[in-house]
Write an enzyme that holds these catalytic residues in place. Structure first.
Site, PDB file in Angstrom:
ATOM      1  CB  ALA A 113      -0.873  -0.152   1.081  1.00 52.12           C
ATOM      2  CB  THR A 130      -5.091   0.883   8.458  1.00 54.28           C
ATOM      3  OG1 THR A 130      -4.609   1.820  10.257  1.00 54.28           O
ATOM      4  CG2 THR A 130      -6.139   1.717   7.610  1.00 54.28           C
ATOM      5  CG  ASP A 131      -5.991   1.915  13.655  1.00 51.79           C
ATOM      6  OD1 ASP A 131      -5.880   2.068  13.288  1.00 51.79           O
ATOM      7  OD2 ASP A 131      -5.280   2.109  15.328  1.00 51.79           O
ATOM      8  CD  GLU A 132      -4.391   6.287  10.253  1.00 52.77           C
ATOM      9  OE1 GLU A 132      -4.856   7.018   9.224  1.00 52.77           O
ATOM     10  OE2 GLU A 132      -3.496   6.374  10.996  1.00 52.77           O
ATOM     11  CE1 TYR A 164      -2.657   4.185   4.849  1.00 48.03           C
ATOM     12  CE2 TYR A 164      -3.666   4.674   6.613  1.00 48.03           C
ATOM     13  CZ  TYR A 164      -2.603   3.720   5.877  1.00 48.03           C
ATOM     14  OH  TYR A 164      -2.586   2.065   5.927  1.00 48.03           O
ATOM     15  CE  LYS A 214      -4.621  -0.911   4.330  1.00 49.78           C
ATOM     16  NZ  LYS A 214      -4.614  -1.434   3.384  1.00 49.78           N
ATOM     17  N   PRO A 273       9.605  18.111  14.757  1.00 50.81           N
ATOM     18  CG  PRO A 273       8.613  17.111  12.975  1.00 50.81           C
ATOM     19  CD  PRO A 273       9.875  16.339  13.978  1.00 50.81           C
ATOM     20  CE1 TYR A 292       4.338  16.723  12.148  1.00 48.50           C
ATOM     21  CE2 TYR A 292       2.638  14.975  11.897  1.00 48.50           C
ATOM     22  CZ  TYR A 292       3.717  15.565  11.497  1.00 48.50           C
ATOM     23  OH  TYR A 292       4.526  14.945  10.106  1.00 48.50           O
ATOM     24  NE  ARG A 314      -2.873   8.349  15.492  1.00 45.86           N
ATOM     25  CZ  ARG A 314      -3.436   9.246  15.204  1.00 45.86           C
ATOM     26  NH1 ARG A 314      -4.685   9.396  16.401  1.00 45.86           N
ATOM     27  NH2 ARG A 314      -3.111  10.301  14.375  1.00 45.86           N
ATOM     28  CG  ASP A 327      -2.949  19.413  14.605  1.00 41.32           C
ATOM     29  OD1 ASP A 327      -2.115  17.743  14.372  1.00 41.32           O
ATOM     30  OD2 ASP A 327      -4.277  19.052  15.221  1.00 41.32           O
ATOM     31  NE  ARG A 328      -0.879  13.612   9.659  1.00 42.82           N
ATOM     32  CZ  ARG A 328      -0.629  12.589  10.221  1.00 42.82           C
ATOM     33  NH1 ARG A 328      -0.775  11.662  10.515  1.00 42.82           N
ATOM     34  NH2 ARG A 328       0.636  11.848   9.679  1.00 42.82           N
TER      35      ARG A 328
HETATM   36  P1  NAD Z   1       5.466   0.991   4.048  1.00 41.73           P
HETATM   37  O1  NAD Z   1       4.960   2.019   3.006  1.00 41.73           O
HETATM   38  O2  NAD Z   1       6.672   0.403   4.550  1.00 41.73           O
HETATM   39  O3  NAD Z   1       5.618  -0.545   2.281  1.00 41.73           O
HETATM   40  C1  NAD Z   1       4.534  -0.800   1.682  1.00 41.73           C
HETATM   41  C2  NAD Z   1       5.146  -1.537   1.259  1.00 41.73           C
HETATM   42  O4  NAD Z   1       4.945  -1.446  -0.445  1.00 41.73           O
HETATM   43  C3  NAD Z   1       6.686  -1.125   0.059  1.00 41.73           C
HETATM   44  O5  NAD Z   1       7.530  -2.065  -0.045  1.00 41.73           O
HETATM   45  C4  NAD Z   1       6.577  -0.506  -1.104  1.00 41.73           C
HETATM   46  O6  NAD Z   1       7.630  -0.410  -2.208  1.00 41.73           O
HETATM   47  C5  NAD Z   1       5.662  -1.514  -1.621  1.00 41.73           C
HETATM   48  N1  NAD Z   1       4.598  -1.007  -2.621  1.00 41.73           N
HETATM   49  C6  NAD Z   1       3.804  -0.129  -2.176  1.00 41.73           C
HETATM   50  N2  NAD Z   1       3.171   0.483  -3.808  1.00 41.73           N
HETATM   51  C7  NAD Z   1       3.548  -1.149  -4.558  1.00 41.73           C
HETATM   52  C8  NAD Z   1       2.832  -1.570  -5.572  1.00 41.73           C
HETATM   53  N3  NAD Z   1       1.671  -0.181  -6.607  1.00 41.73           N
HETATM   54  N4  NAD Z   1       2.641  -2.411  -5.717  1.00 41.73           N
HETATM   55  C9  NAD Z   1       3.716  -4.070  -4.989  1.00 41.73           C
HETATM   56  N5  NAD Z   1       4.541  -3.124  -4.230  1.00 41.73           N
HETATM   57  C10 NAD Z   1       3.850  -1.552  -4.088  1.00 41.73           C
HETATM   58  O7  NAD Z   1       4.406   0.189   3.998  1.00 41.73           O
HETATM   59  P2  NAD Z   1       3.541  -0.876   5.934  1.00 41.73           P
HETATM   60  O8  NAD Z   1       4.076  -0.056   6.759  1.00 41.73           O
HETATM   61  O9  NAD Z   1       3.776  -1.566   6.081  1.00 41.73           O
HETATM   62  O10 NAD Z   1       2.353  -1.234   6.181  1.00 41.73           O
HETATM   63  C11 NAD Z   1       2.017  -2.054   5.753  1.00 41.73           C
HETATM   64  C12 NAD Z   1       0.016  -2.572   4.951  1.00 41.73           C
HETATM   65  O11 NAD Z   1      -0.399  -2.470   6.670  1.00 41.73           O
HETATM   66  C13 NAD Z   1      -0.548  -1.548   4.551  1.00 41.73           C
HETATM   67  O12 NAD Z   1      -1.101  -2.459   3.814  1.00 41.73           O
HETATM   68  C14 NAD Z   1      -0.501  -0.365   5.804  1.00 41.73           C
HETATM   69  O13 NAD Z   1      -2.039   0.268   4.924  1.00 41.73           O
HETATM   70  C15 NAD Z   1      -1.441  -1.732   6.827  1.00 41.73           C
HETATM   71  N6  NAD Z   1      -0.925  -1.777   8.036  1.00 41.73           N
HETATM   72  C16 NAD Z   1      -0.118  -0.396   8.436  1.00 41.73           C
HETATM   73  C17 NAD Z   1       0.259   0.066  10.010  1.00 41.73           C
HETATM   74  C18 NAD Z   1       1.800   0.732  10.086  1.00 41.73           C
HETATM   75  O14 NAD Z   1       1.470   1.279  11.095  1.00 41.73           O
HETATM   76  N7  NAD Z   1       2.317   0.623  10.196  1.00 41.73           N
HETATM   77  C19 NAD Z   1      -0.411  -0.256  10.661  1.00 41.73           C
HETATM   78  C20 NAD Z   1      -2.004  -0.689  10.442  1.00 41.73           C
HETATM   79  C21 NAD Z   1      -2.232  -1.188   8.993  1.00 41.73           C
HETATM   80  O1  DAU Z   2      -2.607   3.695  12.407  1.00 42.98           O
HETATM   81  C1  DAU Z   2      -2.683   3.085  11.915  1.00 42.98           C
HETATM   82  C2  DAU Z   2      -2.009   3.376  10.820  1.00 42.98           C
HETATM   83  O2  DAU Z   2      -0.897   4.174  12.108  1.00 42.98           O
HETATM   84  C3  DAU Z   2      -1.576   3.062  10.018  1.00 42.98           C
HETATM   85  O3  DAU Z   2      -2.729   2.974   9.045  1.00 42.98           O
HETATM   86  C4  DAU Z   2      -0.171   3.740   8.977  1.00 42.98           C
HETATM   87  O4  DAU Z   2       0.420   3.286   7.330  1.00 42.98           O
HETATM   88  C5  DAU Z   2       0.699   4.197   9.684  1.00 42.98           C
HETATM   89  O5  DAU Z   2       1.576   5.041   8.939  1.00 42.98           O
HETATM   90  C6  DAU Z   2       0.346   5.022  11.018  1.00 42.98           C
HETATM   91  O6  DAU Z   2      -0.623   6.455  10.698  1.00 42.98           O
HETATM   92  P1  DAU Z   2      -0.207   7.698  12.215  1.00 42.98           P
HETATM   93  O7  DAU Z   2      -0.550   8.901  10.976  1.00 42.98           O
HETATM   94  O8  DAU Z   2      -0.612   7.566  13.139  1.00 42.98           O
HETATM   95  O9  DAU Z   2       1.729   7.757  11.833  1.00 42.98           O
HETATM   96  P2  DAU Z   2       3.070   8.289  12.205  1.00 42.98           P
HETATM   97  O10 DAU Z   2       3.487   7.782  12.439  1.00 42.98           O
HETATM   98  O11 DAU Z   2       2.320   9.209  10.796  1.00 42.98           O
HETATM   99  O12 DAU Z   2       2.447   9.195  13.088  1.00 42.98           O
HETATM  100  C7  DAU Z   2       1.970   8.757  14.536  1.00 42.98           C
HETATM  101  C8  DAU Z   2       1.344  10.485  15.027  1.00 42.98           C
HETATM  102  O13 DAU Z   2       2.238  11.136  15.254  1.00 42.98           O
HETATM  103  C9  DAU Z   2       0.099  11.014  14.326  1.00 42.98           C
HETATM  104  O14 DAU Z   2      -0.615  11.600  15.612  1.00 42.98           O
HETATM  105  C10 DAU Z   2       0.727  12.094  13.692  1.00 42.98           C
HETATM  106  C11 DAU Z   2       1.889  12.471  14.712  1.00 42.98           C
HETATM  107  N1  DAU Z   2       2.875  12.883  14.249  1.00 42.98           N
HETATM  108  C12 DAU Z   2       3.368  12.132  13.314  1.00 42.98           C
HETATM  109  C13 DAU Z   2       4.930  12.674  12.769  1.00 42.98           C
HETATM  110  C14 DAU Z   2       5.269  11.817  11.060  1.00 42.98           C
HETATM  111  C15 DAU Z   2       3.685  14.207  14.784  1.00 42.98           C
HETATM  112  O15 DAU Z   2       3.287  14.699  16.101  1.00 42.98           O
HETATM  113  N2  DAU Z   2       5.043  14.788  14.403  1.00 42.98           N
HETATM  114  C16 DAU Z   2       5.624  13.940  13.344  1.00 42.98           C
HETATM  115  O16 DAU Z   2       6.626  14.323  12.528  1.00 42.98           O
END
Ligand code: NAD
Ligand code: DAU
Length: 358
Positions: free
Chosen positions: A87, A135-137, A160, A164, A215, A217, A224, A290-291
Site C-alpha cells: 500500500a 488499518t484502524d484508521e 489514506y 484503505k 516536530p 503536530y 495512538r 497540526d496535520r
Molecule cells: P510501507 O510503506 O513501509 O511499505 C509498503 C510496501 O508496499 C513497500 O515495500 C512498497 O514498495 C510496496 N508497494 C507500494 N505500492 C506498491 C505497488 N503498487 N505494487 C507493489 N508494491 C507496492 O508500509 P507498512 O507501514 O509496512 O504498511 C503495510 C500495510 O499495513 C499497509 O497496507 C498499511 O495500510 C497497513 N498498516 C500499517 C500500519 C502501520 O502502522 N505501519 C498499521 C496498520 C495497517
Molecule cells: O493507525 C494505523 C496507521 O498508523 C497505519 O494505517 C498507517 O499506515 C501508519 O502510517 C500509521 O499512521 P499514523 O498517521 O498514525 O502514523 P505516523 O507515525 O505518521 O504518526 C503517528 C502520530 O504522530 C500521528 O498522530 C501524527 C503524529 N506525528 C507524526 C509525525 C510523522 C507527529 O506529531 N509528528 C510527526 O513528525
C-alpha cells in the site's frame, strides 16, 4: 526446487511486509514465499537481506496494479493464499497526492482480488485465503472515550484512510458477491526496526540522537494505539490459518499513548543509550502546525483474535527500547535510506532478477 505450497506476499520489502516475509520464510520452510513489491520509496530490499537468499524466498519486482504480472505469478506458482500488505501507507503523503493512494490502495487491491478470484474459481480446492491487511484508521476518529469493534461503521477521514477503506470494501464485496474467501485484518500503529524514518517513532529517535528538531503536530495530545510489529505479524499468520472466510479481525495490544508521551519515552531512552544527562532531549521538542484533519484517537477492541489464541508478547517499553537500540546501531541502513543509496540494492545484488521481471 518445488515447495509443498506457495503464498504470495505483496509489499514484502516494506516495514511490516519485511517482518512478515522473514517470519514466513523461517517458520514454513516447505512453503515458497513469493514477494511481489514495486520497490517504491518505501520498499527497501535491504529490509530482507537476511532472508533473500533462503531457498524458499522468491522476490519479484513488480506492481500489484499490473494484472499481467500478477496473473503470470498465479499461473507459475498456483498460490494457496495471498497476504496483501502492499500500500501507500503514509497519511501525510496522502494529503498531497490522494490520486496515488486511490490508484495503489483501491485499484491495486481490486486488480489483485480479481486475478486471485479468477484463480480460485478454477482451483477452489487449492486456494485457502486472501488476507487483506487494513488499518484502524478506516473507522475514523474517537474522542476521549470509546473503542471500535469489528462491527463499527467505516468513517475514513484522511485520503489514506479513504483509500484503505475503498480496498476493504472491494474485498468484502468479493466475499458477498462471489464467495471469494477473503479475511480482513485491522491493526493499530506498528513500531519496530525497518520502519521508514518518516513515521513518528523512527523520526523521533533519529532526530533526538542527532540533535535535530522533533516536530510534534498540534498539542501532541492525539492518541495512538501501538503494537510491536512482530506481534502483528504473528497475528496475521493466525488469521490467515484460522480466520473465517469473510471475517474481520482486529489486531491490537490495547496500548494507547498520547503522542507527546511517546516522544518523551523515546527521548529518555535515547538519552540513556547515548549516556547523556537526563532530559537533554527536551531541548529539541517543537510543537508545529497540526496535520490537516488530524484524527484525535484510535482504539480497537480485539477480542475476536484472542479467541483464536493470539496474544501480544512484547510490551510497549520493551519494544521501544529494542527499536531505539536498532536505529542507533544501524546507522548504515539509515544513511542509505536518507541518501537514496538503498535504491541501488536491487541493481547491485539482484541485477539478474531485475532483468527477468521488469
Ligand atoms: P510501507 O510503506 O513501509 O511499505 C509498503 C510496501 O508496499 C513497500 O515495500 C512498497 O514498495 C510496496 N508497494 C507500494 N505500492 C506498491 C505497488 N503498487 N505494487 C507493489 N508494491 C507496492 O508500509 P507498512 O507501514 O509496512 O504498511 C503495510 C500495510 O499495513 C499497509 O497496507 C498499511 O495500510 C497497513 N498498516 C500499517 C500500519 C502501520 O502502522 N505501519 C498499521 C496498520 C495497517
Ligand atoms: O493507525 C494505523 C496507521 O498508523 C497505519 O494505517 C498507517 O499506515 C501508519 O502510517 C500509521 O499512521 P499514523 O498517521 O498514525 O502514523 P505516523 O507515525 O505518521 O504518526 C503517528 C502520530 O504522530 C500521528 O498522530 C501524527 C503524529 N506525528 C507524526 C509525525 C510523522 C507527529 O506529531 N509528528 C510527526 O513528525
Amino acid at each position: 526446487m518445488g515447495f509443498e505450497r506457495y503464498v504470495l506476499v505483496t509489499g514484502g520489502a516494506g516495514f511490516i511486509g519485511s517482518h512478515l516475509v522473514r517470519y514466513l520464510v523461517r517458520r514454513y520452510r516447505d512453503w515458497g514465499i513469493v514477494v511481489l513489491d514495486a520497490l517504491t520509496y518505501a520498499g527497501n530490499l535491504e529490509n530482507l537481506s537476511d532472508v533473500l537468499d533462503a531457498p524458499n524466498c522468491i522476490f519479484v519486482h513488480g506492481d500489484i496494479r499490473d494484472s499481467v504480472v500478477v496473473e503470470g505469478l498465479f499461473r507459475r506458482y498456483g498460490f494457496w493464499g495471498v497476504f496483501h500488505v502492499a500500500a501507500e501507507s503514509h497519511v501525510d503523503r496522502s494529503i498531497y497526492d490522494p490520486v496515488k493512494f486511490a490508484e495503489v490502495n483501491v485499484v491495486g487491491t481490486v486488480v489483485l482480488l480479481s486475478v486471485a478470484m479468477w484463480w480460485w474459481r478454477r482451483h477452489s480446492d487449492r486456494f485457502h485465503r486472501f488476507l487483506l491487511v487494513s488499518t484502524d484508521e478506516v473507522y475514523g476518529s474517537l474522542g476521549e472515550e470509546g473503542v471500535f469493534t469489528e462491527e463499527s461503521p467505516y468513517n475514513p477521514r484522511s485520503p489514506y484512510a479513504a483509500s484503505k477503506a475503498g480496498g476493504d470494501m472491494f474485498a468484502h464485496a468479493f466475499f458477498h458477491t462471489y464467495g471469494f474467501p477473503v479475511v480482513v485484518t485491522h491493526s493499530t500503529n506498528n513500531f519496530g526496526p525497518y520502519q521508514f524514518p518518516e513515521k513518528l517513532i523512527p523520526l523521533t529517535i533519529l532526530h533526538f540522537a542527532e540533535g535535530k528538531p522533533v516536530p510534534v503536530y498540534g498539542t501532541g495530545e492525539n492518541v495512538r494505539d501501538w503494537i510491536w510489529v512482530e506481534d502483528h505479524v504473528r497475528a496475521l499468520d493466525v488469521v490467515f490459518q484460522r480466520g473465517e472466510p469473510g471475517g474481520v479481525y482486529h489486531i491490537s495490544a490495547h496500548n494507547e499513548w498520547r503522542n507527546i508521551d511517546v516522544v518523551h519515552a523515546v527521548g529518555k531512552l535515547v538519552d540513556a543509550y547515548l549516556g547523556r544527562s537526563e532530559g537533554t532531549y527536551r531541548r529539541w521538542i517543537r510543537f508545529v502546525a497540526d496535520r490537516p484533519g488530524h484524527d484525535f484517537r484510535y482504539a480497537l477492541r480485539a477480542e475476536r483474535i484472542r479467541g483464536l489464541g493470539w496474544r501480544p508478547q512484547v510490551s510497549f517499553l520493551e519494544g521501544l527500547k529494542r527499536t531505539v537500540e536498532w536505529y542507533l546501531t544501524h546507522r548504515e541502513w539509515v544513511d542509505r535510506v536518507r541518501s537514496g543509496a538503498y535504491r541501488q540494492y536491487l541493481k547491485r545484488h539482484y541485477s539478474a532478477l531485475l532483468g527477468s521481471s521488469s
